[in-house]
Every structure is written in structure tokens, then in C-alpha cells.
Scaffold this motif. Structure first.
Motif, mmCIF file in Angstrom:
data_model
loop_
_atom_site.group_PDB
_atom_site.id
_atom_site.type_symbol
_atom_site.label_atom_id
_atom_site.label_comp_id
_atom_site.label_asym_id
_atom_site.label_seq_id
_atom_site.Cartn_x
_atom_site.Cartn_y
_atom_site.Cartn_z
ATOM 1 N N PRO A 29 9.711 -14.035 40.034
ATOM 2 C CA PRO A 29 10.912 -13.219 39.820
ATOM 3 C C PRO A 29 11.501 -12.737 41.145
ATOM 4 N N ASP A 30 12.814 -12.454 41.128
ATOM 5 C CA ASP A 30 13.505 -11.998 42.335
ATOM 6 C C ASP A 30 12.873 -10.747 42.925
ATOM 7 N N THR A 31 12.349 -9.881 42.081
ATOM 8 C CA THR A 31 11.776 -8.624 42.567
ATOM 9 C C THR A 31 10.498 -8.845 43.366
ATOM 10 N N ALA A 32 9.844 -9.985 43.189
ATOM 11 C CA ALA A 32 8.602 -10.270 43.907
ATOM 12 C C ALA A 32 8.846 -11.046 45.197
ATOM 13 N N LYS A 33 10.069 -11.488 45.415
ATOM 14 C CA LYS A 33 10.385 -12.273 46.607
ATOM 15 C C LYS A 33 10.755 -11.361 47.765
ATOM 16 N N GLU A 34 10.577 -11.895 48.963
ATOM 17 C CA GLU A 34 11.029 -11.165 50.143
ATOM 18 C C GLU A 34 12.544 -11.266 50.246
ATOM 19 N N LYS A 35 13.140 -10.229 50.781
ATOM 20 C CA LYS A 35 14.582 -10.199 50.977
ATOM 21 C C LYS A 35 14.966 -11.248 52.023
ATOM 22 N N PRO A 36 15.988 -12.074 51.753
ATOM 23 C CA PRO A 36 16.386 -13.079 52.743
ATOM 24 C C PRO A 36 16.882 -12.424 54.026
ATOM 25 N N GLN A 37 16.676 -13.104 55.138
ATOM 26 C CA GLN A 37 17.099 -12.591 56.429
ATOM 27 C C GLN A 37 18.132 -13.507 57.074
ATOM 28 N N GLU A 38 18.793 -14.310 56.257
ATOM 29 C CA GLU A 38 19.834 -15.207 56.748
ATOM 30 C C GLU A 38 21.131 -14.907 56.025
ATOM 31 N N GLY A 39 22.242 -15.184 56.701
ATOM 32 C CA GLY A 39 23.525 -14.983 56.062
ATOM 33 C C GLY A 39 24.658 -15.557 56.880
ATOM 34 N N GLU A 40 25.867 -15.427 56.316
ATOM 35 C CA GLU A 40 27.078 -15.911 56.977
ATOM 36 C C GLU A 40 27.967 -14.724 57.311
ATOM 37 N N VAL A 41 28.492 -14.716 58.522
ATOM 38 C CA VAL A 41 29.371 -13.644 58.974
ATOM 39 C C VAL A 41 30.744 -13.821 58.327
ATOM 40 N N LEU A 42 31.213 -12.779 57.617
ATOM 41 C CA LEU A 42 32.506 -12.836 56.936
ATOM 42 C C LEU A 42 33.593 -12.052 57.659
ATOM 43 N N ALA A 43 33.215 -11.012 58.385
ATOM 44 C CA ALA A 43 34.184 -10.197 59.130
ATOM 45 C C ALA A 43 33.485 -9.594 60.337
ATOM 46 N N VAL A 44 34.230 -9.452 61.433
ATOM 47 C CA VAL A 44 33.662 -8.957 62.689
ATOM 48 C C VAL A 44 34.548 -7.848 63.231
ATOM 49 N N GLY A 45 33.914 -6.768 63.690
ATOM 50 C CA GLY A 45 34.650 -5.681 64.324
ATOM 51 C C GLY A 45 35.112 -6.085 65.716
ATOM 52 N N PRO A 46 35.904 -5.236 66.364
ATOM 53 C CA PRO A 46 36.449 -5.564 67.686
ATOM 54 C C PRO A 46 35.432 -5.469 68.817
ATOM 55 N N GLY A 47 34.281 -4.866 68.589
ATOM 56 C CA GLY A 47 33.269 -4.715 69.632
ATOM 57 C C GLY A 47 33.148 -3.263 70.064
ATOM 58 N N ALA A 48 32.007 -2.926 70.632
ATOM 59 C CA ALA A 48 31.746 -1.558 71.093
ATOM 60 C C ALA A 48 32.288 -1.376 72.510
ATOM 61 N N PHE A 49 32.376 -0.127 72.931
ATOM 62 C CA PHE A 49 32.805 0.189 74.293
ATOM 63 C C PHE A 49 31.577 0.379 75.177
ATOM 64 N N ASN A 50 31.672 -0.067 76.445
ATOM 65 C CA ASN A 50 30.584 0.169 77.390
ATOM 66 C C ASN A 50 30.789 1.516 78.080
ATOM 67 N N ASP A 51 29.957 1.834 79.064
ATOM 68 C CA ASP A 51 30.022 3.123 79.759
ATOM 69 C C ASP A 51 31.327 3.320 80.537
ATOM 70 N N LYS A 52 31.987 2.225 80.891
ATOM 71 C CA LYS A 52 33.240 2.306 81.646
ATOM 72 C C LYS A 52 34.460 2.377 80.732
ATOM 73 N N GLY A 53 34.234 2.373 79.421
ATOM 74 C CA GLY A 53 35.339 2.426 78.475
ATOM 75 C C GLY A 53 35.962 1.077 78.175
ATOM 76 N N GLU A 54 35.315 0.002 78.621
ATOM 77 C CA GLU A 54 35.813 -1.349 78.360
ATOM 78 C C GLU A 54 35.187 -1.877 77.074
ATOM 79 N N ARG A 55 35.990 -2.569 76.284
ATOM 80 C CA ARG A 55 35.478 -3.125 75.036
ATOM 81 C C ARG A 55 34.644 -4.367 75.330
ATOM 82 N N MET A 56 33.441 -4.398 74.773
ATOM 83 C CA MET A 56 32.534 -5.534 74.945
ATOM 84 C C MET A 56 32.782 -6.534 73.811
ATOM 85 N N PRO A 57 32.967 -7.817 74.135
ATOM 86 C CA PRO A 57 33.224 -8.805 73.075
ATOM 87 C C PRO A 57 31.990 -9.013 72.194
ATOM 88 N N MET A 58 32.236 -9.396 70.961
ATOM 89 C CA MET A 58 31.146 -9.662 70.020
ATOM 90 C C MET A 58 30.535 -11.031 70.321
#
Length: 96
Positions: A29-58
Motif C-alpha cells: 500500500p502507498d502508506t507503507a512506501k517511502e515518499k518519492p524524492q524525485e520530481g519535475e520543476v514546474l515553476a521557479v522563483g527569481p532567485g535569492a539576494f546575496n550579501d551585496k544585494g545582487e540577485r543570484m540566478p537559480m
């Protein structure tokens, strides 16, 4: 998709796991299986900012197949479909 992640977050559709049958013919049964750790990226954010205030690409883009940490991400449900919203740091590898 109706959701746009912010910062270094992304939306992932977790890979489906097929029904598993043991050698003796029993179905696991699904409840006895391990949760999958693979997937497909559907949407991506713009990236985080570094210490200098520059956006880091994903490091990933929409359509990439990824492997992510076992307990990474937050499960959400949109229009009856389940997704994970996770930070880029939860990604372990891209599948080529």
C-alpha cells in the motif's frame, strides 16, 4: 500554473510511484512506501539576494528533473493536484 514562487523557491510535481508488487504477489500500500524524492520543476522563483544585494540566478529551470532531500519542501494542493514548494537548497541533484 497559477502559482509563482518567490525568492529561491520552486514548485515541484513529485514523480508518481507505480503500484509495487512483492515476489509473493502482494501489493504494497502507498502508506507503507517511502515518499518519492524525485520530481519535475514546474515553476521557479527569481532567485535569492546575496550579501551585496545582487540577485543570484537559480540553478534549475522549468522542466528540469530533480532529486530533492527526503523531508524538503512544503506540500500544497491546487485544483486537486499535490505539489511541493521548496527552497533551492533542498535540491540534491538534477537528472540529465
Amino acid at each position: 500554473m497559477k502559482i509563482q514562487p518567490l525568492g529561491d523557491r520552486l514548485v515541484v510535481k513529485v514523480a508518481e510511484v507505480a503500484a509495487e508488487k512483492t515476489k509473493s504477489g502482494l501489493y504494497v500500500p502507498d502508506t507503507a512506501k517511502e515518499k518519492p524524492q524525485e520530481g519535475e520543476v514546474l515553476a521557479v522563483g527569481p532567485g535569492a539576494f546575496n550579501d551585496k544585494g545582487e540577485r543570484m540566478p537559480m540553478d534549475v529551470a522549468v522542466g528540469d528533473k530533480i532529486i530533492f532531500s527526503k523531508y524538503g519542501g512544503t506540500e500544497i494542493k491546487i485544483d486537486g493536484e499535490e505539489y511541493l514548494v521548496m527552497s533551492q537548497r533542498d535540491i540534491l541533484a538534477k537528472i540529465n
